[in-house]
Design a protein around this motif. Structure first.
Motif, PDB file in Angstrom:
ATOM      1  N   VAL A 175       0.842  -1.199   0.000  1.00  0.00           N
ATOM      2  CA  VAL A 175       0.000   0.000   0.000  1.00  0.00           C
ATOM      3  C   VAL A 175       0.876   1.248   0.000  1.00  0.00           C
ATOM      4  CG1 VAL A 175      -1.640   1.353   1.384  1.00  0.00           C
ATOM      5  CG2 VAL A 175      -2.029  -1.096   1.018  1.00  0.00           C
ATOM      6  N   GLU A 176       1.906   1.269   0.852  1.00  0.00           N
ATOM      7  CA  GLU A 176       2.812   2.418   0.901  1.00  0.00           C
ATOM      8  C   GLU A 176       3.522   2.610  -0.440  1.00  0.00           C
ATOM      9  OE1 GLU A 176       5.383   1.608   4.212  1.00  0.00           O
ATOM     10  OE2 GLU A 176       3.852   2.161   5.693  1.00  0.00           O
ATOM     11  N   LYS A 177       3.943   1.509  -1.050  1.00  0.00           N
ATOM     12  CA  LYS A 177       4.637   1.592  -2.332  1.00  0.00           C
ATOM     13  C   LYS A 177       3.718   2.143  -3.419  1.00  0.00           C
ATOM     14  CE  LYS A 177       7.224  -1.891  -3.746  1.00  0.00           C
ATOM     15  NZ  LYS A 177       7.601  -3.196  -4.328  1.00  0.00           N
ATOM     16  N   LEU A 178       2.486   1.659  -3.464  1.00  0.00           N
ATOM     17  CA  LEU A 178       1.545   2.133  -4.476  1.00  0.00           C
ATOM     18  C   LEU A 178       1.287   3.635  -4.332  1.00  0.00           C
ATOM     19  CD1 LEU A 178      -1.001  -0.815  -4.582  1.00  0.00           C
ATOM     20  CD2 LEU A 178       0.505  -0.060  -6.439  1.00  0.00           C
ATOM     21  N   ILE A 179       1.132   4.086  -3.115  1.00  0.00           N
ATOM     22  CA  ILE A 179       0.902   5.515  -2.892  1.00  0.00           C
ATOM     23  C   ILE A 179       2.145   6.318  -3.264  1.00  0.00           C
ATOM     24  CG2 ILE A 179       0.495   7.263  -1.095  1.00  0.00           C
ATOM     25  CD1 ILE A 179      -1.359   5.127   0.252  1.00  0.00           C
ATOM     26  N   ARG A 180       3.315   5.845  -2.826  1.00  0.00           N
ATOM     27  CA  ARG A 180       4.576   6.538  -3.100  1.00  0.00           C
ATOM     28  C   ARG A 180       4.876   6.620  -4.597  1.00  0.00           C
ATOM     29  NH1 ARG A 180       7.262   3.469   0.022  1.00  0.00           N
ATOM     30  NH2 ARG A 180       8.166   2.083  -1.517  1.00  0.00           N
ATOM     31  N   ARG A 181       4.557   5.546  -5.339  1.00  0.00           N
ATOM     32  CA  ARG A 181       4.893   5.509  -6.761  1.00  0.00           C
ATOM     33  C   ARG A 181       3.776   6.053  -7.655  1.00  0.00           C
ATOM     34  NH1 ARG A 181       8.323   0.013  -7.673  1.00  0.00           N
ATOM     35  NH2 ARG A 181       9.864   0.342  -6.034  1.00  0.00           N
ATOM     36  N   HIS A 182       2.724   6.587  -7.050  1.00  0.00           N
ATOM     37  CA  HIS A 182       1.646   7.226  -7.819  1.00  0.00           C
ATOM     38  C   HIS A 182       1.426   8.660  -7.329  1.00  0.00           C
ATOM     39  CE1 HIS A 182       0.817   3.002  -8.790  1.00  0.00           C
ATOM     40  NE2 HIS A 182       0.247   3.479  -9.893  1.00  0.00           N
ATOM     41  N   PRO A 183       2.477   9.479  -7.366  1.00  0.00           N
ATOM     42  CA  PRO A 183       2.320  10.857  -6.891  1.00  0.00           C
ATOM     43  C   PRO A 183       1.372  11.667  -7.769  1.00  0.00           C
ATOM     44  CG  PRO A 183       4.445  10.589  -7.971  1.00  0.00           C
ATOM     45  CD  PRO A 183       3.836   9.218  -7.851  1.00  0.00           C
ATOM     46  N   HIS A 184       1.107  11.187  -8.981  1.00  0.00           N
ATOM     47  CA  HIS A 184       0.155  11.870  -9.868  1.00  0.00           C
ATOM     48  C   HIS A 184      -1.292  11.612  -9.435  1.00  0.00           C
ATOM     49  CE1 HIS A 184       0.941   7.844 -11.316  1.00  0.00           C
ATOM     50  NE2 HIS A 184      -0.241   7.851 -11.903  1.00  0.00           N
ATOM     51  N   VAL A 185      -1.489  10.641  -8.546  1.00  0.00           N
ATOM     52  CA  VAL A 185      -2.825  10.355  -8.010  1.00  0.00           C
ATOM     53  C   VAL A 185      -2.924  10.829  -6.560  1.00  0.00           C
ATOM     54  CG1 VAL A 185      -4.479   8.529  -7.422  1.00  0.00           C
ATOM     55  CG2 VAL A 185      -3.128   8.358  -9.529  1.00  0.00           C
ATOM     56  N   PHE A 186      -1.889  10.523  -5.762  1.00  0.00           N
ATOM     57  CA  PHE A 186      -1.932  10.811  -4.330  1.00  0.00           C
ATOM     58  C   PHE A 186      -1.142  12.062  -3.944  1.00  0.00           C
ATOM     59  CE2 PHE A 186      -2.508   6.220  -4.854  1.00  0.00           C
ATOM     60  CZ  PHE A 186      -3.727   6.051  -4.210  1.00  0.00           C
ATOM     61  N   GLY A 187      -0.585  12.762  -4.915  1.00  0.00           N
ATOM     62  CA  GLY A 187       0.203  13.962  -4.638  1.00  0.00           C
ATOM     63  C   GLY A 187      -0.049  15.007  -5.708  1.00  0.00           C
ATOM     64  N   ASP A 188       0.949  15.866  -5.909  1.00  0.00           N
ATOM     65  CA  ASP A 188       0.797  16.985  -6.829  1.00  0.00           C
ATOM     66  C   ASP A 188       1.455  16.765  -8.187  1.00  0.00           C
ATOM     67  OD1 ASP A 188      -0.558  18.386  -4.842  1.00  0.00           O
ATOM     68  OD2 ASP A 188       1.311  19.188  -4.012  1.00  0.00           O
ATOM     69  N   ALA A 189       2.125  15.647  -8.378  1.00  0.00           N
ATOM     70  CA  ALA A 189       2.808  15.390  -9.654  1.00  0.00           C
ATOM     71  C   ALA A 189       1.790  15.206 -10.766  1.00  0.00           C
ATOM     72  CB  ALA A 189       3.696  14.156  -9.533  1.00  0.00           C
ATOM     73  N   ARG A 190       2.281  15.288 -11.996  1.00  0.00           N
ATOM     74  CA  ARG A 190       1.394  15.147 -13.151  1.00  0.00           C
ATOM     75  C   ARG A 190       1.939  14.062 -14.076  1.00  0.00           C
ATOM     76  NH1 ARG A 190      -2.415  18.743 -15.644  1.00  0.00           N
ATOM     77  NH2 ARG A 190      -2.657  18.136 -17.819  1.00  0.00           N
ATOM     78  N   ALA A 191       1.061  13.200 -14.545  1.00  0.00           N
ATOM     79  CA  ALA A 191       1.390  12.182 -15.541  1.00  0.00           C
ATOM     80  C   ALA A 191       0.116  11.931 -16.336  1.00  0.00           C
ATOM     81  CB  ALA A 191       1.878  10.897 -14.878  1.00  0.00           C
ATOM     82  N   ASP A 192       0.156  12.255 -17.620  1.00  0.00           N
ATOM     83  CA  ASP A 192      -1.052  12.184 -18.438  1.00  0.00           C
ATOM     84  C   ASP A 192      -1.147  10.941 -19.313  1.00  0.00           C
ATOM     85  OD1 ASP A 192      -2.019  14.650 -17.483  1.00  0.00           O
ATOM     86  OD2 ASP A 192      -0.681  15.716 -18.845  1.00  0.00           O
ATOM     87  N   THR A 193      -0.045  10.205 -19.451  1.00  0.00           N
ATOM     88  CA  THR A 193      -0.048   9.027 -20.322  1.00  0.00           C
ATOM     89  C   THR A 193       0.534   7.835 -19.574  1.00  0.00           C
ATOM     90  OG1 THR A 193       2.184   9.377 -21.195  1.00  0.00           O
ATOM     91  CG2 THR A 193       0.356  10.521 -22.340  1.00  0.00           C
TER      92      THR A 193
END
Length: 198
Positions: free
Chosen positions: A88-106
């Motif tokens: 769970v921690e890894k999924l959140i950490r590696r998806h900053p575009h979902v759980f943080g402010d990063a952006r990834a559109d593709t």
């Protein structure tokens, strides 16, 4: 009690006093072939698209997670809760575009970010950056995707003319890597089709 906790309780009973002699004798190492086999059977079921088989085979993979977790729990090394918490921690950490402010559109941006984050985590270096027990065809594909001695159509032709099947296979995998196609799944699908047709 239900869900994962019920499965863990069944495993604890199987490994406990008065449990199953075979289950009690197993170790992390002795279970490796079963983990690989169950993952392969799950892959077959997923490619076949058979919902009932998928549920059964994914359950067998989950059994392996429970089995290893209970063994580790007995040894005082970790628990299933630790396994679950880490993923769970890894999924959140590696998806900053979902759980943080990063952006990834593709999907490509997500994959690139995943690899950067993985490298930043300082994961223990694996030979060529790949697990030792990765199927060989998949290992060749992953290496060539990363640009390691990428095979080519010309290389394939030259290898076949020389009768060098090992080099021909390497180059054929390179063609899959060039097109972003997984040769392991392609060959698995073709093998399943041969079994149905045979």
């Amino acid at each position: 009690m239900g869900g994962m906790e019920r499965l863990l309780e069944v495993m604890r009973r199987l490994r406990g006093p008065g449990g199953c002699p075979w289950d009690r004798a197993q170790t992390h190492e002795s279970l490796i072939p079963y983990l690989l086999e169950e993952a392969s059977e799950a892959a077959d079921a997923l490619l076949a698209g058979d919902a009932e088989a998928m549920a059964e085979e994914l359950g067998d993979v989950l059994l392996q997670v429970a089995f290893h977790s209970v063994i580790a729990e007995e040894e005082g090394r970790f628990t299933y809760g630790d396994v679950e918490r880490r993923i769970v921690e890894k999924l959140i950490r590696r998806h900053p575009h979902v759980f943080g402010d990063a952006r990834a559109d593709t999907p490509e941006e997500v994959k690139a970010r995943w690899e950067v984050l993985k490298a930043e985590e300082g994961k223990e270096e694996k030979p060529c950056g790949l697990p030792k027990h990765l199927p060989t065809l998949l290992r060749a594909y992953e290496l060539q995707k990363r640009g390691v001695e990428r095979g080519s159509e010309a290389g394939l032709r030259a290898a076949l003319e020389r009768g060098d099947l090992e080099e021909a296979l390497w180059n054929l995998v390179g063609l899959f890597a060039e097109r972003g196609l997984d040769p392991e799944s392609a060959l698995r699908r073709r093998s399943l089709r041969a079994c149905r047709e045979g």
